[in-house]
Every structure is written in C-alpha cells, then in structure tokens.
Design a protein around this motif. Structure first.
Motif, PDB file in Angstrom:
ATOM      1  N   LEU A   6     -27.022 -74.511  -8.496  1.00 55.51           N
ATOM      2  CA  LEU A   6     -27.721 -75.179  -9.580  1.00 55.51           C
ATOM      3  C   LEU A   6     -27.820 -74.261 -10.773  1.00 55.51           C
ATOM      4  O   LEU A   6     -28.113 -73.082 -10.621  1.00 55.51           O
ATOM      5  CB  LEU A   6     -29.132 -75.570  -9.133  1.00 55.51           C
ATOM      6  CG  LEU A   6     -29.248 -76.581  -8.005  1.00 55.51           C
ATOM      7  CD1 LEU A   6     -30.690 -76.685  -7.556  1.00 55.51           C
ATOM      8  CD2 LEU A   6     -28.737 -77.938  -8.442  1.00 55.51           C
ATOM      9  N   ILE A   7     -27.584 -74.793 -11.955  1.00 61.01           N
ATOM     10  CA  ILE A   7     -27.772 -74.047 -13.185  1.00 61.01           C
ATOM     11  C   ILE A   7     -28.960 -74.672 -13.897  1.00 61.01           C
ATOM     12  O   ILE A   7     -28.896 -75.823 -14.334  1.00 61.01           O
ATOM     13  CB  ILE A   7     -26.532 -74.092 -14.087  1.00 61.01           C
ATOM     14  CG1 ILE A   7     -25.281 -73.657 -13.304  1.00 61.01           C
ATOM     15  CG2 ILE A   7     -26.745 -73.213 -15.312  1.00 61.01           C
ATOM     16  CD1 ILE A   7     -25.319 -72.229 -12.819  1.00 61.01           C
ATOM     17  N   PHE A   8     -30.040 -73.910 -13.999  1.00 54.74           N
ATOM     18  CA  PHE A   8     -31.258 -74.419 -14.615  1.00 54.74           C
ATOM     19  C   PHE A   8     -31.266 -74.144 -16.110  1.00 54.74           C
ATOM     20  O   PHE A   8     -30.907 -73.070 -16.544  1.00 54.74           O
ATOM     21  CB  PHE A   8     -32.485 -73.746 -13.992  1.00 54.74           C
ATOM     22  CG  PHE A   8     -32.791 -74.198 -12.597  1.00 54.74           C
ATOM     23  CD1 PHE A   8     -32.059 -73.725 -11.521  1.00 54.74           C
ATOM     24  CD2 PHE A   8     -33.819 -75.090 -12.346  1.00 54.74           C
ATOM     25  CE1 PHE A   8     -32.340 -74.136 -10.221  1.00 54.74           C
ATOM     26  CE2 PHE A   8     -34.111 -75.500 -11.058  1.00 54.74           C
ATOM     27  CZ  PHE A   8     -33.373 -75.023  -9.996  1.00 54.74           C
ATOM     28  N   GLN A  47     -35.832 -65.284 -12.918  1.00 55.96           N
ATOM     29  CA  GLN A  47     -36.453 -66.122 -13.937  1.00 55.96           C
ATOM     30  C   GLN A  47     -37.125 -65.244 -14.973  1.00 55.96           C
ATOM     31  O   GLN A  47     -38.014 -64.457 -14.653  1.00 55.96           O
ATOM     32  CB  GLN A  47     -37.472 -67.079 -13.324  1.00 55.96           C
ATOM     33  CG  GLN A  47     -38.048 -68.062 -14.332  1.00 55.96           C
ATOM     34  CD  GLN A  47     -38.858 -69.140 -13.679  1.00 55.96           C
ATOM     35  OE1 GLN A  47     -39.573 -68.905 -12.698  1.00 55.96           O
ATOM     36  NE2 GLN A  47     -38.753 -70.362 -14.190  1.00 55.96           N
ATOM     37  N   ASP A  48     -36.705 -65.409 -16.217  1.00 57.27           N
ATOM     38  CA  ASP A  48     -37.242 -64.659 -17.338  1.00 57.27           C
ATOM     39  C   ASP A  48     -37.640 -65.628 -18.435  1.00 57.27           C
ATOM     40  O   ASP A  48     -37.007 -66.676 -18.605  1.00 57.27           O
ATOM     41  CB  ASP A  48     -36.192 -63.684 -17.885  1.00 57.27           C
ATOM     42  CG  ASP A  48     -35.600 -62.820 -16.809  1.00 57.27           C
ATOM     43  OD1 ASP A  48     -34.437 -63.042 -16.419  1.00 57.27           O
ATOM     44  OD2 ASP A  48     -36.314 -61.925 -16.346  1.00 57.27           O
ATOM     45  N   LEU A  49     -38.661 -65.246 -19.188  1.00 60.13           N
ATOM     46  CA  LEU A  49     -39.075 -66.077 -20.318  1.00 60.13           C
ATOM     47  C   LEU A  49     -37.903 -66.269 -21.269  1.00 60.13           C
ATOM     48  O   LEU A  49     -37.221 -65.310 -21.624  1.00 60.13           O
ATOM     49  CB  LEU A  49     -40.240 -65.419 -21.059  1.00 60.13           C
ATOM     50  CG  LEU A  49     -41.621 -65.608 -20.448  1.00 60.13           C
ATOM     51  CD1 LEU A  49     -42.661 -64.795 -21.192  1.00 60.13           C
ATOM     52  CD2 LEU A  49     -42.008 -67.080 -20.418  1.00 60.13           C
ATOM     53  N   GLY A  50     -37.690 -67.506 -21.658  1.00 60.02           N
ATOM     54  CA  GLY A  50     -36.622 -67.804 -22.607  1.00 60.02           C
ATOM     55  C   GLY A  50     -35.261 -68.025 -21.987  1.00 60.02           C
ATOM     56  O   GLY A  50     -34.318 -68.416 -22.664  1.00 60.02           O
ATOM     57  N   HIS A  51     -35.148 -67.759 -20.675  1.00 61.79           N
ATOM     58  CA  HIS A  51     -33.852 -67.937 -20.012  1.00 61.79           C
ATOM     59  C   HIS A  51     -33.910 -68.925 -18.856  1.00 61.79           C
ATOM     60  O   HIS A  51     -32.877 -69.255 -18.275  1.00 61.79           O
ATOM     61  CB  HIS A  51     -33.339 -66.604 -19.485  1.00 61.79           C
ATOM     62  CG  HIS A  51     -32.900 -65.652 -20.554  1.00 61.79           C
ATOM     63  ND1 HIS A  51     -31.681 -65.764 -21.208  1.00 61.79           N
ATOM     64  CD2 HIS A  51     -33.517 -64.589 -21.103  1.00 61.79           C
ATOM     65  CE1 HIS A  51     -31.579 -64.794 -22.090  1.00 61.79           C
ATOM     66  NE2 HIS A  51     -32.675 -64.060 -22.057  1.00 61.79           N
ATOM     67  N   GLY A  52     -35.044 -69.388 -18.491  1.00 60.78           N
ATOM     68  CA  GLY A  52     -35.123 -70.270 -17.334  1.00 60.78           C
ATOM     69  C   GLY A  52     -34.690 -69.531 -16.080  1.00 60.78           C
ATOM     70  O   GLY A  52     -34.824 -68.314 -15.960  1.00 60.78           O
ATOM     71  N   ASP A  91     -20.877 -64.619  -2.992  1.00 63.52           N
ATOM     72  CA  ASP A  91     -20.133 -64.773  -4.236  1.00 63.52           C
ATOM     73  C   ASP A  91     -21.074 -64.591  -5.409  1.00 63.52           C
ATOM     74  O   ASP A  91     -22.289 -64.779  -5.287  1.00 63.52           O
ATOM     75  CB  ASP A  91     -19.464 -66.141  -4.303  1.00 63.52           C
ATOM     76  CG  ASP A  91     -18.240 -66.142  -5.200  1.00 63.52           C
ATOM     77  OD1 ASP A  91     -17.504 -67.141  -5.191  1.00 63.52           O
ATOM     78  OD2 ASP A  91     -18.014 -65.142  -5.928  1.00 63.52           O
ATOM     79  N   LYS A  92     -20.494 -64.235  -6.560  1.00 65.31           N
ATOM     80  CA  LYS A  92     -21.294 -63.958  -7.745  1.00 65.31           C
ATOM     81  C   LYS A  92     -21.731 -65.236  -8.436  1.00 65.31           C
ATOM     82  O   LYS A  92     -21.031 -66.235  -8.430  1.00 65.31           O
ATOM     83  CB  LYS A  92     -20.474 -63.121  -8.729  1.00 65.31           C
ATOM     84  CG  LYS A  92     -20.094 -61.753  -8.198  1.00 65.31           C
ATOM     85  CD  LYS A  92     -19.241 -61.003  -9.218  1.00 65.31           C
ATOM     86  CE  LYS A  92     -18.863 -59.627  -8.683  1.00 65.31           C
ATOM     87  NZ  LYS A  92     -18.006 -58.881  -9.637  1.00 65.31           N
ATOM     88  N   GLY A  93     -22.910 -65.144  -9.059  1.00 62.69           N
ATOM     89  CA  GLY A  93     -23.402 -66.229  -9.892  1.00 62.69           C
ATOM     90  C   GLY A  93     -23.227 -65.880 -11.350  1.00 62.69           C
ATOM     91  O   GLY A  93     -22.245 -65.266 -11.743  1.00 62.69           O
ATOM     92  N   GLU A  94     -24.214 -66.270 -12.176  1.00 66.03           N
ATOM     93  CA  GLU A  94     -24.128 -66.042 -13.621  1.00 66.03           C
ATOM     94  C   GLU A  94     -24.355 -64.597 -14.026  1.00 66.03           C
ATOM     95  O   GLU A  94     -23.737 -64.086 -14.952  1.00 66.03           O
ATOM     96  CB  GLU A  94     -25.211 -66.861 -14.338  1.00 66.03           C
ATOM     97  CG  GLU A  94     -25.158 -68.342 -14.209  1.00 66.03           C
ATOM     98  CD  GLU A  94     -26.374 -68.944 -14.890  1.00 66.03           C
ATOM     99  OE1 GLU A  94     -27.362 -69.234 -14.183  1.00 66.03           O
ATOM    100  OE2 GLU A  94     -26.357 -69.096 -16.114  1.00 66.03           O
ATOM    101  N   VAL A  95     -25.308 -63.919 -13.340  1.00 63.59           N
ATOM    102  CA  VAL A  95     -25.755 -62.601 -13.779  1.00 63.59           C
ATOM    103  C   VAL A  95     -25.762 -61.603 -12.618  1.00 63.59           C
ATOM    104  O   VAL A  95     -26.806 -61.077 -12.246  1.00 63.59           O
ATOM    105  CB  VAL A  95     -27.144 -62.688 -14.452  1.00 63.59           C
ATOM    106  CG1 VAL A  95     -27.063 -63.370 -15.791  1.00 63.59           C
ATOM    107  CG2 VAL A  95     -28.141 -63.414 -13.535  1.00 63.59           C
ATOM    108  N   PRO A  96     -24.613 -61.259 -12.036  1.00 60.51           N
ATOM    109  CA  PRO A  96     -24.576 -60.412 -10.847  1.00 60.51           C
ATOM    110  C   PRO A  96     -24.645 -58.901 -11.100  1.00 60.51           C
ATOM    111  O   PRO A  96     -24.909 -58.132 -10.167  1.00 60.51           O
ATOM    112  CB  PRO A  96     -23.229 -60.774 -10.231  1.00 60.51           C
ATOM    113  CG  PRO A  96     -22.369 -61.079 -11.431  1.00 60.51           C
ATOM    114  CD  PRO A  96     -23.289 -61.748 -12.417  1.00 60.51           C
TER     115      PRO A  96
END
Lengths: 113, 113
Positions: free
Chosen positions: A101-103, B37-42, B56-61
């Motif tokens: 899921l991409i939030f 989860q960070d403010l401004g980034h969801g 496997d890697k996600g968005e920010v590995p």
C-alpha cells in the motif's frame, strides 16, 4: 499506481453521516480502491475496499462513480471515536507483484459533539 | 493474545548506533511490511517480505536492513542511526499477496539524538 486526491480536513456533527471524497482520475481497470483510517497514535486500520460496485460493511459504505474516477466513503452515523485521518488508496492486485500500500496524506476528519 | 506486536514502543538512541525494531505476528501471515510515518509524508513503505527469507525494498529502504528467518518475525535494523530516521515505525502483515487488508502493529516511536 494511480494517484489519489483528498481534502486535507473535514468535520461533521456526531450522529450525522460523514462523506469523505476521493479523486482518482487516472485509475486503471484493474485497480481497486481501498480505505484505511488512523486514529491518533495508533496503527492504520482497514475499513473497506471496492473495484466498481458499491460496497457496504459494518463500518462504512463505499460509493464508486460509474467512470471510477472518484469515490466516497460514507460513515453513516459518525461518532467521536471516528475522529481520525482517513486514507484513500488505489492499488492493483497483479499476479506478478507483491501487495503493498502507498499511503498519501489523507483527510483529517473531526467529529464534533 | 493473538495479533501483531512491536517492541520497543519507544526508543531513544544516539547518532551512529545500531538499533533493531522488532515485529511479531501470531497469524502466520505470509506478507509483512515496515512503514515509517513522518509529518508531511504520511506513511511510506521501507521494506516488505513475501515469506520467510524473501524480502524486497519499498519506497525508502536506504539506511535500513531487514531479515525474515521465521514467518512470524520481521525485524528492522538501522545499522548506523541518523537524525533523519527519527520517526514512528509501523509493522504490518497480510495473509496472502491478494489480501486487501493489512493489519498494523501499534508502532515504535524512535528518536535519534
């Protein structure tokens, strides 16, 4: 995955219906619409999902427009405990991809007493 | 009690230290995920795992390492913590690749000083 657009915040009165909109104008035919919510300081919670038909469960209803470019999550009788950030997510379920899921930023719903 | 748990719930560490966040689920779900989860980034996906020994890697590995030697555990390690890794970390699991629902843990609030 299709991008979604939600209003940053909304409010409604306790006991009334809360209607949370989501635009996903670039949605593809094999992409589902999911809704999650996150109550303060807790992990996200699954609410409902749909492809093209309207869906209802014990928590909410999901109305998807005929062209599938937008949807609305309906909480029929909002309570104070429904105050949370609501995330609309569009994701394909593909045989050769893992499920993730991409939030986005979500809509902060405030239910007023 | 059955479910998904995370430990520790709160952690303060210094820059350069190695930190491991634990995640344990009792459902024998195949898929497990780590989000931050960070403010401004969801919520952003760091890593995910389809089964034991498959990750496997996600968005920010970058800056993170995961392992999954047992189905029920999915630890996340920050090999050399940086201040930019101060965040709330959520672990989640889902039953299969096609499952619509992800179950989230309560989160770990990590502060890197």
């Amino acid at each position: 995955d299709a991008k979604t657009t939600q209003p940053p915040s909304m409010d409604c009165a306790e006991g009334r219906a809360a209607n949370l909109p989501c635009n996903h104008s670039t949605i593809s035919g094999n992409e589902y619409v999911y809704w999650y919510r996150q109550i303060h300081s807790q992990g996200p919670q699954y609410i409902i999902h749909g492809l093209k038909n309207n869906e209802t469960n014990e928590m909410a209803s999901l109305i998807i427009t005929e062209d599938r470019k937008s949807s609305t999550l309906i909480l029929p009788h909002a309570t104070l405990r429904d105050t949370a950030v609501y995330y609309c997510i569009v994701r394909a379920i593909l045989m050769d991809s893992s499920y993730k899921l991409i939030f986005g930023s979500g809509t902060r719903l405030l239910v007023r007493p | 009690d059955a479910g998904i748990t995370q430990s520790p719930r709160y952690k303060i560490t210094e820059t350069g230290r190695q930190v491991t966040l634990m995640c344990h689920q009792t459902w024998s779900h195949s898929y497990m995920f780590w989000y931050r989860q960070d403010l401004g980034h969801g919520l952003r996906l760091i890593y995910y795992s389809a089964a034991a020994d498959i990750t496997d890697k996600g968005e920010v590995p970058d800056g993170y390492v995961v392992s999954r030697s047992k189905t029920e555990n999915f630890p996340l390690t920050l090999e050399s913590a940086t201040r930019s890794q101060t965040s709330v970390y959520f672990c989640a699991s889902s039953e299969t690749w096609g499952a619509y629902e992800q179950y989230f843990g309560p989160g770990t609030r990590l502060t890197v000083t």
